[in-house]
Motif scaffolding. Sequence first.
Motif, PDB file in Angstrom:
ATOM      1  N   GLN A 164      10.970 -49.340  42.766  1.00 37.91           N
ATOM      2  CA  GLN A 164      10.396 -48.032  43.043  1.00 37.91           C
ATOM      3  C   GLN A 164      10.148 -47.286  41.738  1.00 37.91           C
ATOM      4  O   GLN A 164      11.005 -47.285  40.850  1.00 37.91           O
ATOM      5  N   ALA A 165       9.002 -46.668  41.675  1.00 39.19           N
ATOM      6  CA  ALA A 165       8.693 -45.851  40.509  1.00 39.19           C
ATOM      7  C   ALA A 165       9.590 -44.622  40.508  1.00 39.19           C
ATOM      8  O   ALA A 165       9.958 -44.109  41.570  1.00 39.19           O
ATOM      9  N   ILE A 166       9.930 -44.156  39.326  1.00 40.20           N
ATOM     10  CA  ILE A 166      10.772 -42.965  39.218  1.00 40.20           C
ATOM     11  C   ILE A 166       9.905 -41.736  39.463  1.00 40.20           C
ATOM     12  O   ILE A 166       8.904 -41.529  38.782  1.00 40.20           O
ATOM     13  N   ASP A 167      10.286 -40.951  40.473  1.00 38.19           N
ATOM     14  CA  ASP A 167       9.559 -39.715  40.750  1.00 38.19           C
ATOM     15  C   ASP A 167      10.287 -38.545  40.089  1.00 38.19           C
ATOM     16  O   ASP A 167      11.350 -38.708  39.490  1.00 38.19           O
ATOM     17  N   ASN A 168       9.717 -37.351  40.192  1.00 38.58           N
ATOM     18  CA  ASN A 168      10.292 -36.176  39.532  1.00 38.58           C
ATOM     19  C   ASN A 168      11.690 -35.844  40.037  1.00 38.58           C
ATOM     20  O   ASN A 168      12.562 -35.441  39.261  1.00 38.58           O
ATOM     21  N   MET A 169      11.930 -36.007  41.333  1.00 36.61           N
ATOM     22  CA  MET A 169      13.261 -35.699  41.877  1.00 36.61           C
ATOM     23  C   MET A 169      14.309 -36.670  41.339  1.00 36.61           C
ATOM     24  O   MET A 169      15.414 -36.264  40.976  1.00 36.61           O
ATOM     25  N   GLN A 170      13.961 -37.938  41.286  1.00 34.62           N
ATOM     26  CA  GLN A 170      14.912 -38.914  40.756  1.00 34.62           C
ATOM     27  C   GLN A 170      15.150 -38.673  39.264  1.00 34.62           C
ATOM     28  O   GLN A 170      16.275 -38.788  38.777  1.00 34.62           O
ATOM     29  N   LEU A 171      14.106 -38.313  38.550  1.00 34.34           N
ATOM     30  CA  LEU A 171      14.247 -38.009  37.129  1.00 34.34           C
ATOM     31  C   LEU A 171      15.169 -36.813  36.923  1.00 34.34           C
ATOM     32  O   LEU A 171      16.009 -36.824  36.014  1.00 34.34           O
ATOM     33  N   ARG A 172      15.068 -35.803  37.769  1.00 35.45           N
ATOM     34  CA  ARG A 172      15.978 -34.644  37.686  1.00 35.45           C
ATOM     35  C   ARG A 172      17.429 -35.056  37.937  1.00 35.45           C
ATOM     36  O   ARG A 172      18.333 -34.614  37.250  1.00 35.45           O
ATOM     37  N   ARG A 173      17.644 -35.930  38.944  1.00 41.86           N
ATOM     38  CA  ARG A 173      19.000 -36.405  39.220  1.00 41.86           C
ATOM     39  C   ARG A 173      19.545 -37.204  38.042  1.00 41.86           C
ATOM     40  O   ARG A 173      20.710 -37.047  37.666  1.00 41.86           O
ATOM     41  N   LEU A 174      18.713 -38.052  37.468  1.00 40.67           N
ATOM     42  CA  LEU A 174      19.146 -38.837  36.308  1.00 40.67           C
ATOM     43  C   LEU A 174      19.471 -37.928  35.120  1.00 40.67           C
ATOM     44  O   LEU A 174      20.462 -38.148  34.416  1.00 40.67           O
ATOM     45  N   ASN A 175      18.645 -36.913  34.898  1.00 35.64           N
ATOM     46  CA  ASN A 175      18.915 -35.963  33.818  1.00 35.64           C
ATOM     47  C   ASN A 175      20.209 -35.187  34.077  1.00 35.64           C
ATOM     48  O   ASN A 175      20.997 -34.949  33.150  1.00 35.64           O
ATOM     49  N   ALA A 176      20.437 -34.800  35.325  1.00 31.08           N
ATOM     50  CA  ALA A 176      21.663 -34.081  35.662  1.00 31.08           C
ATOM     51  C   ALA A 176      22.874 -34.975  35.450  1.00 31.08           C
ATOM     52  O   ALA A 176      23.915 -34.527  34.912  1.00 31.08           O
ATOM     53  N   ASP A 177      22.773 -36.239  35.827  1.00 29.74           N
ATOM     54  CA  ASP A 177      23.879 -37.190  35.584  1.00 29.74           C
ATOM     55  C   ASP A 177      24.152 -37.316  34.095  1.00 29.74           C
ATOM     56  O   ASP A 177      25.293 -37.348  33.658  1.00 29.74           O
ATOM     57  N   TRP A 178      23.095 -37.398  33.317  1.00 30.69           N
ATOM     58  CA  TRP A 178      23.232 -37.532  31.860  1.00 30.69           C
ATOM     59  C   TRP A 178      23.884 -36.288  31.262  1.00 30.69           C
ATOM     60  O   TRP A 178      24.779 -36.377  30.440  1.00 30.69           O
ATOM     61  N   ASP A 179      23.418 -35.116  31.708  1.00 29.82           N
ATOM     62  CA  ASP A 179      23.960 -33.855  31.178  1.00 29.82           C
ATOM     63  C   ASP A 179      25.427 -33.657  31.569  1.00 29.82           C
ATOM     64  O   ASP A 179      26.166 -32.981  30.866  1.00 29.82           O
ATOM     65  N   ALA A 180      25.841 -34.244  32.681  1.00 29.40           N
ATOM     66  CA  ALA A 180      27.212 -34.074  33.170  1.00 29.40           C
ATOM     67  C   ALA A 180      28.216 -34.992  32.453  1.00 29.40           C
ATOM     68  O   ALA A 180      29.419 -34.826  32.629  1.00 29.40           O
ATOM     69  N   ILE A 181      27.729 -35.901  31.630  1.00 29.40           N
ATOM     70  CA  ILE A 181      28.639 -36.809  30.926  1.00 29.40           C
ATOM     71  C   ILE A 181      29.412 -36.029  29.870  1.00 29.40           C
ATOM     72  O   ILE A 181      28.855 -35.263  29.089  1.00 29.40           O
ATOM     73  N   ASP A 182      30.725 -36.205  29.855  1.00 31.76           N
ATOM     74  CA  ASP A 182      31.573 -35.543  28.857  1.00 31.76           C
ATOM     75  C   ASP A 182      31.756 -36.412  27.652  1.00 31.76           C
ATOM     76  O   ASP A 182      32.180 -37.490  27.661  1.00 31.76           O
TER      77      ASP A 182
END
Length: 137
Positions: free
Chosen positions: A119-137
């Motif tokens: 599946q191609a990455i859509d904007n919603m999935q990209l936001r979730r991936l960015n949020a996961d990345w930002d949440a890494i300590d």
Amino acid sequence: MSVDVKYDIAPHDGTPGKPFDDFEDRLMNFAAGEVDERGWSLADLYQTTDEGGALGPAMPAGGTTDGRKAIQCRRKRIKEAYGLLTKHITDVDHTKEMRTNHFQNGLTAWQYYGAACRQAIDNMQLRRLNADWDAID
């Protein structure tokens, strides 16, 4: 009559998205260990980085002993890759498509299956991936 299939990895049922991504990881990890006498793996073939592949080194000259051996090994990798892939796909429609249009060609069968299930990455999935990345300590 019952046929008991022994899988090397957990099979895939044709479901796109995360189930396919997980299957791809399992397949590549297993295929990385399936190495021929020239040192190229089935994972190299699937990723076209093997000898003679689009992203790999060129084949030696075909008229030489080394060139003939390289061609034989690549042909064997292509067929083994087909067998490995189709053994681990339980979706009848996909395996029929592969048998009909990509028989014994593991590279084109993998390209077809990836195109059908990735599946191609859509904007919603990209936001979730960015949020996961930002949440890494």
